[in-house]
Design a protein around this motif. Structure first.
Motif, PDB file in Angstrom:
ATOM      1  N   THR A  74     -10.351   3.805   9.365  1.00 27.01           N
ATOM      2  CA  THR A  74      -9.278   2.812   9.399  1.00 27.01           C
ATOM      3  C   THR A  74      -7.978   3.442   8.908  1.00 27.01           C
ATOM      4  OG1 THR A  74     -10.918   1.098   8.905  1.00 27.01           O
ATOM      5  CG2 THR A  74      -8.592   0.512   8.655  1.00 27.01           C
ATOM      6  N   TYR A  76      -5.252   2.428   7.610  1.00 32.97           N
ATOM      7  CA  TYR A  76      -4.564   1.906   6.428  1.00 32.97           C
ATOM      8  C   TYR A  76      -5.112   2.443   5.114  1.00 32.97           C
ATOM      9  CZ  TYR A  76      -3.202  -1.130  10.207  1.00 32.97           C
ATOM     10  OH  TYR A  76      -2.759  -1.586  11.423  1.00 32.97           O
ATOM     11  N   PHE A 122      -8.679  -5.317   6.596  1.00 39.88           N
ATOM     12  CA  PHE A 122      -7.444  -5.479   7.361  1.00 39.88           C
ATOM     13  C   PHE A 122      -7.640  -6.214   8.685  1.00 39.88           C
ATOM     14  CE2 PHE A 122      -6.360  -2.091   4.439  1.00 39.88           C
ATOM     15  CZ  PHE A 122      -5.083  -2.473   4.038  1.00 39.88           C
ATOM     16  N   ARG A 127      -5.518  -9.645   8.912  1.00 38.85           N
ATOM     17  CA  ARG A 127      -4.930  -9.956  10.214  1.00 38.85           C
ATOM     18  C   ARG A 127      -5.200 -11.414  10.604  1.00 38.85           C
ATOM     19  NH1 ARG A 127      -6.632  -6.929  15.742  1.00 38.85           N
ATOM     20  NH2 ARG A 127      -8.615  -7.846  15.124  1.00 38.85           N
ATOM     21  N   ASN A 154       1.930  -6.287   7.303  1.00 37.12           N
ATOM     22  CA  ASN A 154       2.431  -4.931   7.101  1.00 37.12           C
ATOM     23  C   ASN A 154       2.778  -4.579   5.662  1.00 37.12           C
ATOM     24  OD1 ASN A 154       2.774  -3.402   9.808  1.00 37.12           O
ATOM     25  ND2 ASN A 154       3.465  -5.474  10.270  1.00 37.12           N
ATOM     26  N   ALA A 157      -0.368  -3.599   4.006  1.00 36.44           N
ATOM     27  CA  ALA A 157      -0.895  -2.412   4.685  1.00 36.44           C
ATOM     28  C   ALA A 157      -0.168  -1.152   4.236  1.00 36.44           C
ATOM     29  CB  ALA A 157      -0.788  -2.584   6.201  1.00 36.44           C
ATOM     30  N   ARG A 161      -1.679   1.807   1.801  1.00 38.13           N
ATOM     31  CA  ARG A 161      -1.666   3.177   2.344  1.00 38.13           C
ATOM     32  C   ARG A 161      -1.096   4.168   1.331  1.00 38.13           C
ATOM     33  NH1 ARG A 161      -1.173   5.253   7.993  1.00 38.13           N
ATOM     34  NH2 ARG A 161      -1.191   3.089   8.695  1.00 38.13           N
TER      35      ARG A 161
END
Length: 275
Positions: A74, A76, A122, A127, A154, A157, A161
């Motif tokens: 993934t 992220y 996510f 989402r 976002n 995310a 990250r």
């Protein structure tokens, strides 16, 4: 001065390099391919660290080649692996006896579990929440609908990250220092290799599907060939095909030729009713 403190003083990766890795990680899937999936994006993101850690051109090339191997997780939370890889590359530069194969073994061992966590976090949760809020407002004609969807998804995310990158690097650095001091690096390398092979093996049935058509017998007594093979060992044909392709790759057969042969076999087999 302790070995740990010496290692920390020799650390060459700073905020500038971590920031570059973070920004480059955004392009992880831009060069996604069917052979090695996210490998080119991974190598691209690691280049700032590689160039900072290694002074010799040949060492930089060798490190870049290491990160062109198969990788997929993934996006992220992929940066956690970037951070650990960076710490391991630093350890390799400091220690002449470092087993470089452990770098990819650790990557392979982590990408599966992290993909499970990241996908559920996510794609399966964040989402859905963002879509629900954004859609409800958009259906009322509010411009806040798409805007809130974008922000709700976002902002976390991007934050996760970057946090994963810093955590991965700090964890990898401190962990590797302790492992080197205790002399357990060979055991870690072996364990990572075993776990990595288990992850790759577990990916075979989920990524490769080959069903054999036809049946033995007639009427109600007929038994499908695929059921017989599954009775011997589930996913026997995908496993055998994977071993065959691996053998061809070991003999330096070009991937393009393997893909052409697989395509021809698939088409002919479907026409003859084998698959």
């Amino acid at each position: 001065m302790t070995t740990s403190n010496t290692a920390e003083q020799k650390s060459v990766i700073g905020k500038k390099e971590l920031r570059s890795i973070f920004l480059r990680s955004l392009s992880l899937e831009y060069s996604w391919n069917y052979e090695r999936q996210q490998n080119m994006g991974y190598c691209f993101a690691m280049l700032p660290a590689i160039k900072k850690i290694y002074q010799k051109k040949e060492d930089q090339i060798a490190a870049a080649k290491r990160h062109m191997e198969f990788f997929n997780t993934t996006p992220y939370i992929s940066t956690a692996v970037f951070g650990i890889s960076t710490a391991m590359e630093e350890s390799n530069a400091r220690n002449e006896d470092f087993d470089t194969s452990s770098i990819n073994n650790v990557k392979v061992a982590l990408m599966g579990p992290l993909a499970g966590i990241g996908d559920s976090m996510f794609w399966g949760t964040l989402r859905v929440i963002a879509t629900g809020i954004g859609t409800s407002l958009a259906m009322q004609g509010s411009i806040l609908g798409p805007l809130l969807f974008w922000l709700i998804f976002n902002v976390p995310a991007f934050a996760v990250r970057y946090i994963c990158l810093k955590f991965g690097y700090k964890f990898g650095t401190s962990f590797l220092n302790k492992i080197e001091e205790s002399g357990m690096m060979p055991k870690l390398t072996f364990g990572a290799a075993v776990l990595g092979l288990m992850v790759i093996g577990a990916m075979i049935p989920s990524m490769i599907t080959v069903n054999i058509a036809g049946a033995i017998g007639s009427g109600d007594a007929a038994v499908k060939v695929q059921e017989i093979l599954d009775g011997i060992m589930p996913n026997l044909v995908p496993f055998a095909m994977t071993l065959g392709i691996y053998g061809l790759l070991q003999k330096k057969v070009k991937v393009s030729w393997i893909l052409i042969v697989l395509m021809i076999v698939g088409i002919v087999g479907a026409l003859l009713g084998i698959f």
